[in-house]
Design a protein around this motif. Sequence first.
Motif, PDB file in Angstrom:
ATOM      1  N   LEU A   1      -4.039 -19.427  25.555  1.00  0.00           N
ATOM      2  CA  LEU A   1      -3.715 -20.816  25.231  1.00  0.00           C
ATOM      3  C   LEU A   1      -4.322 -21.261  23.901  1.00  0.00           C
ATOM      4  O   LEU A   1      -4.120 -22.394  23.469  1.00  0.00           O
ATOM      5  N   GLY A   2      -5.102 -20.378  23.275  1.00  0.00           N
ATOM      6  CA  GLY A   2      -5.738 -20.723  22.009  1.00  0.00           C
ATOM      7  C   GLY A   2      -6.956 -21.619  22.171  1.00  0.00           C
ATOM      8  O   GLY A   2      -7.335 -22.326  21.246  1.00  0.00           O
ATOM      9  N   LEU A   3      -7.570 -21.592  23.357  1.00  0.00           N
ATOM     10  CA  LEU A   3      -8.731 -22.423  23.639  1.00  0.00           C
ATOM     11  C   LEU A   3     -10.007 -21.595  23.525  1.00  0.00           C
ATOM     12  O   LEU A   3     -10.005 -20.401  23.784  1.00  0.00           O
ATOM     13  N   THR A   4     -11.090 -22.246  23.159  1.00  0.00           N
ATOM     14  CA  THR A   4     -12.393 -21.592  23.111  1.00  0.00           C
ATOM     15  C   THR A   4     -13.406 -22.452  23.850  1.00  0.00           C
ATOM     16  O   THR A   4     -13.173 -23.639  24.094  1.00  0.00           O
ATOM     17  N   PHE A   5     -14.518 -21.840  24.182  1.00  0.00           N
ATOM     18  CA  PHE A   5     -15.591 -22.555  24.870  1.00  0.00           C
ATOM     19  C   PHE A   5     -16.807 -22.633  23.969  1.00  0.00           C
ATOM     20  O   PHE A   5     -17.097 -21.706  23.210  1.00  0.00           O
ATOM     21  N   ASP A   6     -17.530 -23.758  24.044  1.00  0.00           N
ATOM     22  CA  ASP A   6     -18.743 -23.959  23.257  1.00  0.00           C
ATOM     23  C   ASP A   6     -19.828 -23.037  23.791  1.00  0.00           C
ATOM     24  O   ASP A   6     -20.215 -23.139  24.954  1.00  0.00           O
ATOM     25  N   ARG A   7     -20.303 -22.142  22.952  1.00  0.00           N
ATOM     26  CA  ARG A   7     -21.324 -21.189  23.381  1.00  0.00           C
ATOM     27  C   ARG A   7     -22.693 -21.518  22.801  1.00  0.00           C
ATOM     28  O   ARG A   7     -23.604 -20.695  22.862  1.00  0.00           O
TER      29      ARG A   7
END
Length: 72
Positions: free
Chosen positions: A45-51
């Motif tokens: 979906l082209g989403l990322t998570f804050d790491r």
Amino acid sequence: MPRNLITDADHDRVRELHAEGKTRNDIARAIGRSPSTVTGIARKLGLTFDRSATAAATHARQIDNRARRTRS
């Protein structure tokens, strides 16, 4: 035995929960999928998570380990 296929509803739910700011693990628990499955769906979906929290925790652990080794 058929595998538990990823559905359009899974994609929709990941998109919704991600927009609410939920973490990858929170989303996995909410939709009953593994964190790696959520990562795969998010990537599609082209989403990322804050790491940044993970990076900060890793850095703190490294400092603790260095201090522990110096005391030995």
